[in-house]
Design a protein around this motif. Structure first.
Motif, PDB file in Angstrom:
ATOM      1  N   LYS A 209       0.831  -1.210   0.000  1.00  8.19           N
ATOM      2  CA  LYS A 209       0.000   0.000   0.000  1.00  8.19           C
ATOM      3  C   LYS A 209       0.866   1.260   0.000  1.00  8.19           C
ATOM      4  O   LYS A 209       0.624   2.189  -0.788  1.00  8.19           O
ATOM      5  N   LEU A 210       1.882   1.295   0.845  1.00  8.02           N
ATOM      6  CA  LEU A 210       2.779   2.452   0.894  1.00  8.02           C
ATOM      7  C   LEU A 210       3.509   2.637  -0.431  1.00  8.02           C
ATOM      8  O   LEU A 210       3.656   3.761  -0.918  1.00  8.02           O
ATOM      9  N   THR A 211       3.956   1.540  -1.024  1.00  2.94           N
ATOM     10  CA  THR A 211       4.673   1.616  -2.298  1.00  2.94           C
ATOM     11  C   THR A 211       3.759   2.157  -3.394  1.00  2.94           C
ATOM     12  O   THR A 211       4.171   2.979  -4.217  1.00  2.94           O
ATOM     13  N   ARG A 212       2.509   1.701  -3.422  1.00  2.00           N
ATOM     14  CA  ARG A 212       1.555   2.207  -4.421  1.00  2.00           C
ATOM     15  C   ARG A 212       1.334   3.712  -4.250  1.00  2.00           C
ATOM     16  O   ARG A 212       1.326   4.464  -5.235  1.00  2.00           O
ATOM     17  N   ILE A 213       1.162   4.157  -3.018  1.00  3.61           N
ATOM     18  CA  ILE A 213       0.884   5.575  -2.775  1.00  3.61           C
ATOM     19  C   ILE A 213       2.105   6.427  -3.116  1.00  3.61           C
ATOM     20  O   ILE A 213       1.975   7.495  -3.736  1.00  3.61           O
ATOM     21  N   ILE A 214       3.306   5.979  -2.744  1.00  5.76           N
ATOM     22  CA  ILE A 214       4.512   6.744  -3.067  1.00  5.76           C
ATOM     23  C   ILE A 214       4.700   6.836  -4.578  1.00  5.76           C
ATOM     24  O   ILE A 214       5.032   7.896  -5.114  1.00  5.76           O
ATOM     25  N   LYS A 215       4.460   5.737  -5.282  1.00 10.56           N
ATOM     26  CA  LYS A 215       4.563   5.767  -6.742  1.00 10.56           C
ATOM     27  C   LYS A 215       3.543   6.735  -7.328  1.00 10.56           C
ATOM     28  O   LYS A 215       3.852   7.500  -8.255  1.00 10.56           O
ATOM     29  N   SER A 216       2.340   6.730  -6.770  1.00  8.77           N
ATOM     30  CA  SER A 216       1.309   7.645  -7.276  1.00  8.77           C
ATOM     31  C   SER A 216       1.689   9.101  -7.016  1.00  8.77           C
ATOM     32  O   SER A 216       1.433   9.974  -7.856  1.00  8.77           O
ATOM     33  N   MET A 217       2.317   9.378  -5.866  1.00  8.53           N
ATOM     34  CA  MET A 217       2.754  10.751  -5.567  1.00  8.53           C
ATOM     35  C   MET A 217       3.803  11.209  -6.564  1.00  8.53           C
ATOM     36  O   MET A 217       3.777  12.347  -7.041  1.00  8.53           O
ATOM     37  N   GLU A 218       4.743  10.318  -6.879  1.00  9.13           N
ATOM     38  CA  GLU A 218       5.746  10.657  -7.897  1.00  9.13           C
ATOM     39  C   GLU A 218       5.070  10.988  -9.222  1.00  9.13           C
ATOM     40  O   GLU A 218       5.423  11.976  -9.883  1.00  9.13           O
ATOM     41  N   MET A 219       4.118  10.167  -9.628  1.00  8.43           N
ATOM     42  CA  MET A 219       3.468  10.369 -10.922  1.00  8.43           C
ATOM     43  C   MET A 219       2.606  11.629 -10.924  1.00  8.43           C
ATOM     44  O   MET A 219       2.531  12.338 -11.936  1.00  8.43           O
ATOM     45  N   LEU A 220       1.965  11.931  -9.803  1.00  9.67           N
ATOM     46  CA  LEU A 220       1.168  13.153  -9.712  1.00  9.67           C
ATOM     47  C   LEU A 220       2.039  14.393  -9.905  1.00  9.67           C
ATOM     48  O   LEU A 220       1.590  15.387 -10.494  1.00  9.67           O
ATOM     49  N   GLN A 222       5.250  14.364 -11.370  1.00  6.60           N
ATOM     50  CA  GLN A 222       6.204  14.307 -12.468  1.00  6.60           C
ATOM     51  C   GLN A 222       5.574  14.059 -13.840  1.00  6.60           C
ATOM     52  O   GLN A 222       6.282  14.105 -14.843  1.00  6.60           O
ATOM     53  N   THR A 223       4.280  13.759 -13.888  1.00  8.63           N
ATOM     54  CA  THR A 223       3.625  13.486 -15.168  1.00  8.63           C
ATOM     55  C   THR A 223       2.352  14.314 -15.294  1.00  8.63           C
ATOM     56  O   THR A 223       1.903  14.928 -14.324  1.00  8.63           O
ATOM     57  N   GLU A 224       1.797  14.307 -16.480  1.00  9.44           N
ATOM     58  CA  GLU A 224       0.512  14.970 -16.712  1.00  9.44           C
ATOM     59  C   GLU A 224      -0.601  13.948 -16.903  1.00  9.44           C
ATOM     60  O   GLU A 224      -1.678  14.259 -17.419  1.00  9.44           O
ATOM     61  N   LEU A 225      -0.359  12.710 -16.479  1.00  7.41           N
ATOM     62  CA  LEU A 225      -1.384  11.677 -16.570  1.00  7.41           C
ATOM     63  C   LEU A 225      -2.588  12.050 -15.708  1.00  7.41           C
ATOM     64  O   LEU A 225      -2.460  12.733 -14.688  1.00  7.41           O
ATOM     65  N   SER A 226      -3.742  11.582 -16.105  1.00  7.58           N
ATOM     66  CA  SER A 226      -4.954  11.844 -15.327  1.00  7.58           C
ATOM     67  C   SER A 226      -4.919  11.029 -14.036  1.00  7.58           C
ATOM     68  O   SER A 226      -4.157  10.066 -13.901  1.00  7.58           O
ATOM     69  N   ILE A 227      -5.769  11.401 -13.089  1.00  7.18           N
ATOM     70  CA  ILE A 227      -5.861  10.671 -11.826  1.00  7.18           C
ATOM     71  C   ILE A 227      -6.234   9.209 -12.102  1.00  7.18           C
ATOM     72  O   ILE A 227      -5.694   8.293 -11.483  1.00  7.18           O
ATOM     73  N   THR A 228      -7.133   8.991 -13.036  1.00  8.31           N
ATOM     74  CA  THR A 228      -7.549   7.622 -13.377  1.00  8.31           C
ATOM     75  C   THR A 228      -6.382   6.817 -13.928  1.00  8.31           C
ATOM     76  O   THR A 228      -6.165   5.655 -13.535  1.00  8.31           O
ATOM     77  N   GLU A 229      -5.612   7.405 -14.855  1.00  6.25           N
ATOM     78  CA  GLU A 229      -4.462   6.705 -15.428  1.00  6.25           C
ATOM     79  C   GLU A 229      -3.434   6.362 -14.351  1.00  6.25           C
ATOM     80  O   GLU A 229      -2.853   5.271 -14.348  1.00  6.25           O
ATOM     81  N   ILE A 230      -3.218   7.275 -13.427  1.00  4.88           N
ATOM     82  CA  ILE A 230      -2.264   7.040 -12.341  1.00  4.88           C
ATOM     83  C   ILE A 230      -2.760   5.926 -11.430  1.00  4.88           C
ATOM     84  O   ILE A 230      -1.991   5.050 -11.016  1.00  4.88           O
ATOM     85  N   ALA A 231      -4.057   5.939 -11.140  1.00  3.26           N
ATOM     86  CA  ALA A 231      -4.627   4.899 -10.275  1.00  3.26           C
ATOM     87  C   ALA A 231      -4.356   3.511 -10.856  1.00  3.26           C
ATOM     88  O   ALA A 231      -3.863   2.614 -10.147  1.00  3.26           O
ATOM     89  N   TYR A 232      -4.646   3.320 -12.144  1.00  2.00           N
ATOM     90  CA  TYR A 232      -4.429   2.008 -12.768  1.00  2.00           C
ATOM     91  C   TYR A 232      -2.942   1.680 -12.881  1.00  2.00           C
ATOM     92  O   TYR A 232      -2.537   0.518 -12.723  1.00  2.00           O
ATOM     93  N   SER A 233      -2.095   2.698 -13.106  1.00  2.00           N
ATOM     94  CA  SER A 233      -0.658   2.465 -13.212  1.00  2.00           C
ATOM     95  C   SER A 233      -0.044   2.040 -11.884  1.00  2.00           C
ATOM     96  O   SER A 233       1.048   1.461 -11.857  1.00  2.00           O
ATOM     97  N   CYS A 234      -0.738   2.346 -10.793  1.00  2.00           N
ATOM     98  CA  CYS A 234      -0.227   2.002  -9.465  1.00  2.00           C
ATOM     99  C   CYS A 234      -0.948   0.797  -8.868  1.00  2.00           C
ATOM    100  O   CYS A 234      -0.820   0.520  -7.667  1.00  2.00           O
ATOM    101  N   GLY A 235      -1.722   0.094  -9.706  1.00  2.00           N
ATOM    102  CA  GLY A 235      -2.291  -1.177  -9.272  1.00  2.00           C
ATOM    103  C   GLY A 235      -3.678  -1.116  -8.664  1.00  2.00           C
ATOM    104  O   GLY A 235      -4.140  -2.114  -8.098  1.00  2.00           O
ATOM    105  N   TYR A 236      -4.351   0.022  -8.781  1.00  2.00           N
ATOM    106  CA  TYR A 236      -5.710   0.122  -8.250  1.00  2.00           C
ATOM    107  C   TYR A 236      -6.717  -0.221  -9.338  1.00  2.00           C
ATOM    108  O   TYR A 236      -6.547   0.142 -10.503  1.00  2.00           O
ATOM    109  N   ASN A 237      -7.783  -0.904  -8.935  1.00  3.37           N
ATOM    110  CA  ASN A 237      -8.801  -1.335  -9.898  1.00  3.37           C
ATOM    111  C   ASN A 237      -9.878  -0.297 -10.132  1.00  3.37           C
ATOM    112  O   ASN A 237     -10.694  -0.448 -11.030  1.00  3.37           O
ATOM    113  N   SER A 238      -9.893   0.741  -9.300  1.00  3.42           N
ATOM    114  CA  SER A 238     -10.884   1.805  -9.483  1.00  3.42           C
ATOM    115  C   SER A 238     -10.328   3.104  -8.921  1.00  3.42           C
ATOM    116  O   SER A 238      -9.483   3.098  -8.012  1.00  3.42           O
TER     117      SER A 238
END
Length: 262
Positions: A209-220, A222-238
Motif C-alpha cells: 500500500k505504501l509503495t503504491r501511494i509513493i509511486k502515485s505521488m511521484e506520478m502526480l 512528475q507526469t501529466e497523466l490523469s488521476i484515473t491513469e495514475i490509479a491504474y498504473s499504481c495497481g488500483y482497480n478503481s
C-alpha cells in the motif's frame, strides 16, 4: 572522509550553507549538525539504514545530527538547498533533536531558503546579520515541524527480502498477493509474512500500500497523466479505491495534492 563533510564538521558552533547537487554523490554518512534540505525541481528520497523517506516539491526534510543517511533522486534535480544547523540552536527537549521527517515548506520559509542562495560555508556569530537571519529561520522551522508527511517506506538489508521488494516496485501496476509472491520466491506465505514483520516492522499488505501511494505521488508530481491513469498504473482497480487509500495516508485527495505541490 569526504572533503565536503570535513567542511560541515569543522566548526560545531556555526551554521553551514551549501547549495548543490553533491548530496546525490555521497554514500551513507552522518555529521555533527542537523540538516535541512529542500529539493528544487525534482523528487527525492532520504535513505537511512532502515527507512526511505519520500519528499516531494514544497516540502523539506529534517535530518537530526548523527543520523546516517544519504539523499537520492529518481528524477533530474535542479538544486538541493542544504542548511546545516548546529546542535545547540535546537532546544534540548525538542523532538527535532532526535527525530527526522518531511515537512511542508510555507511561503515564508521558502523565501528564507532562497534568500540564502548566494551564501556559502560557515556562518557564525561574527557574521552578524546572516547569523541572526538563520536563527530566525530556525524559529520558523520549529513552528512548521508539527505536521510531518506520513510517508515512510521501511527498507531492509535482509537478503531474502531485497529481491522481493525489487519485484514489488517493478510490478506495482499488477495485483500483488502474498501467497503468489511467496511461491514465486520459494517461501511459504506464513514465512514471508513473518519476514516482513520481523525485518521491517510492517505487514506485506501495508508495504504494498505504501509503495503504491509513493509511486502515485511521484506520478502526480512528475507526469501529466490523469488521476484515473495514475490509479491504474499504481495497481488500483478503481479511482474510488485509489482516492480512498490516498486520502487515508496523505489526508488530501490526489487532486488536492497535485494542485498544492506542482
Amino acid at each position: 572522509m569526504h572533503p565536503f563533510l570535513e567542511k560541515v564538521k569543522r566548526d560545531g558552533e556555526s551554521f553551514f550553507v551549501h547549495h548543490t547537487k553533491i548530496e546525490e554523490l555521497l554514500p551513507m554518512h552522518s555529521h555533527n549538525k542537523h540538516q535541512l534540505s529542500y529539493v528544487e525541481g525534482g523528487v527525492a528520497f532520504l535513505n537511512t539504514r532502515n527507512k526511505s523517506y519520500f519528499f516531494p516539491a514544497r516540502h523539506f526534510i529534517w535530518i537530526p545530527a548523527g543520523r546516517e543517511h544519504n539523499v537520492t533522486s529518481r528524477t533530474s534535480v535542479k538544486m538541493i538547498r542544504n542548511i546545516f544547523f548546529p546542535k545547540w540552536v535546537i532546544p534540548q527537549d525538542h523532538k527535532l533533536q532526535e527525530r527526522g521527517g518531511i515537512f511542508p515548506v510555507t511561503n515564508l520559509l521558502m523565501e528564507m531558503i532562497y534568500h540564502t542562495a548566494e551564501w556559502r560555508g560557515d556562518i557564525s556569530k561574527k557574521d552578524g546579520a546572516e547569523f541572526e537571519f538563520l536563527i530566525a529561520m530556525k524559529n520558523i522551522v520549529l513552528n512548521v515541524a508539527e505536521n510531518p508527511l506520513p510517508i515512510v517506506l521501511p527498507t531492509t538489508e535482509n537478503e531474502i527480502l531485497q529481491p522481493i521488494l525489487r519485484y514489488i516496485h517493478l510490478n506495482i501496476d499488477q495485483d500483488l498477493y502474498l501467497d503468489k509472491i511467496a511461491e514465486e520466491f520459494g517461501q511459504t506465505p506464513r514465512t514471508l509474512s513473518r519476514l516482513f514483520q520481523r525485518n521491517m516492522e510492517t505487514s506485506f499488505l501495508q508495504y504494498v500500500k505504501l509503495t503504491r501511494i509513493i509511486k502515485s505521488m511521484e506520478m502526480l508530481l512528475q507526469t501529466e497523466l490523469s488521476i484515473t491513469e495514475i490509479a491504474y498504473s499504481c495497481g488500483y482497480n478503481s479511482i474510488s479505491a485509489f482516492s480512498y487509500a490516498f486520502h487515508q495516508l496523505i489526508h488530501r485527495s490526489p487532486n488536492e495534492f497535485r494542485k498544492q505541490n506542482v
